[in-house]
Design an enzyme around this catalytic site. Sequence first.
Site, PDB file in Angstrom:
ATOM      1  N   CYS A  93       0.837  -1.203   0.000  1.00 43.12           N
ATOM      2  CA  CYS A  93       0.000   0.000   0.000  1.00 43.12           C
ATOM      3  C   CYS A  93       0.872   1.252   0.000  1.00 43.12           C
ATOM      4  O   CYS A  93       0.609   2.216  -0.720  1.00 43.12           O
ATOM      5  CB  CYS A  93      -0.919  -0.009   1.224  1.00 43.12           C
ATOM      6  SG  CYS A  93      -2.088   1.369   1.235  1.00 43.12           S
ATOM      7  N   CYS A 192      -6.367  -3.147   7.065  1.00 46.09           N
ATOM      8  CA  CYS A 192      -7.524  -2.251   6.871  1.00 46.09           C
ATOM      9  C   CYS A 192      -8.660  -2.894   6.085  1.00 46.09           C
ATOM     10  O   CYS A 192      -9.827  -2.624   6.350  1.00 46.09           O
ATOM     11  CB  CYS A 192      -7.095  -0.935   6.235  1.00 46.09           C
ATOM     12  SG  CYS A 192      -6.510  -1.118   4.526  1.00 46.09           S
TER      13      CYS A 192
END
Length: 347
Positions: A93, A192
């Site tokens: 990410c 997440c």
Amino acid sequence: MENKKVLVGMSGGVDSSVSALLLKQEGYEPIGITLELFGENNSNANEDAKNVCNSIGISHYTSDCKEQFKKNVIQNFIKCYANCETPNPCIECNRYMKFGYMWKKAKELGCNYIATGHYAKTEYSEKYGKWVLKKSNVVKKDQSYVLWNIPKEILEHVIFPLSEFENKEQIREIARKNNLNVAEKEDSEDICFIPDGNYKKFLENNSDIKPKTGNIVTKKGEILGKHTGLYNYTIGQRKGLGISYSEPLFVLGFNSQRNEVIVGTKDELYKKELVVGDINLLLFDEIEDTLEVNVKIRYSSKEAKAKIKQKGIYIKVEFEEPQKAITPGQSAVFYIGDIVVGGGKIV
């Protein structure tokens, strides 16, 4: 006149919110951006980030990145487990979203910098004659391990406003004093896109990976029991194996062709060497000779002394002392003092 516009990645948490505030106080022109990464996850984050931006008087953008996130982070996560590797999705990410996509967006918006709430540091090194990535001043909070593969050409454009702080309470105190509504917001600990923490269920629901039983075996091939699917296990795991033996056994690795989990004793978990691919060097263009460094093989592990040598697209790491549970898919990150040399994925 220097362009002091900075695009701040805002997750709606206290770290990124205080980062935006500090940048404004230091004379920068921050612009907040919240990246929508998957599903409906961003509604609260968006709202919190927008409120913070309003309260400190800066503009806020939302950017739909769901497709890029799915392609670069989620699909990589699934592929790793399918190949019996243990991924670290935060690293992907950072590479593709926070320091890839966000830098592209920053240039579109006329910004000269990007900033995040990571605990790390960038500065110009006289010794090396270039911008370098360094550990945060607070070793306990340091997040440089998950930043090793950001593009080195953007280091001089990256700001980490929290690098000097001693602890999280100081950050919360700044948020309280400035009436930011996220001052008491809890940190998110889970991956997440898997808010309930159940990555096994996520894999089963979002990929072709399904429970498939096979044998748990020793290195010599002795069958000790059954496993419930290779993706349910990771190297170094001891609990949940459901086998009895004369001494404690740990997962040593996998034979995916035979659908086997290989187990062994604690001593067998230790190795002195590893190889990394997918390398990203921040301090040098390449490692020409053998280099002495400290190496971290997972986010929570301590650094260990080692020598590294590059051969083409791979780097071989040789430790002074054997290391426990070296795990393919995880990152090995190299340091000289508090400077990040670079890193790679353990193969």
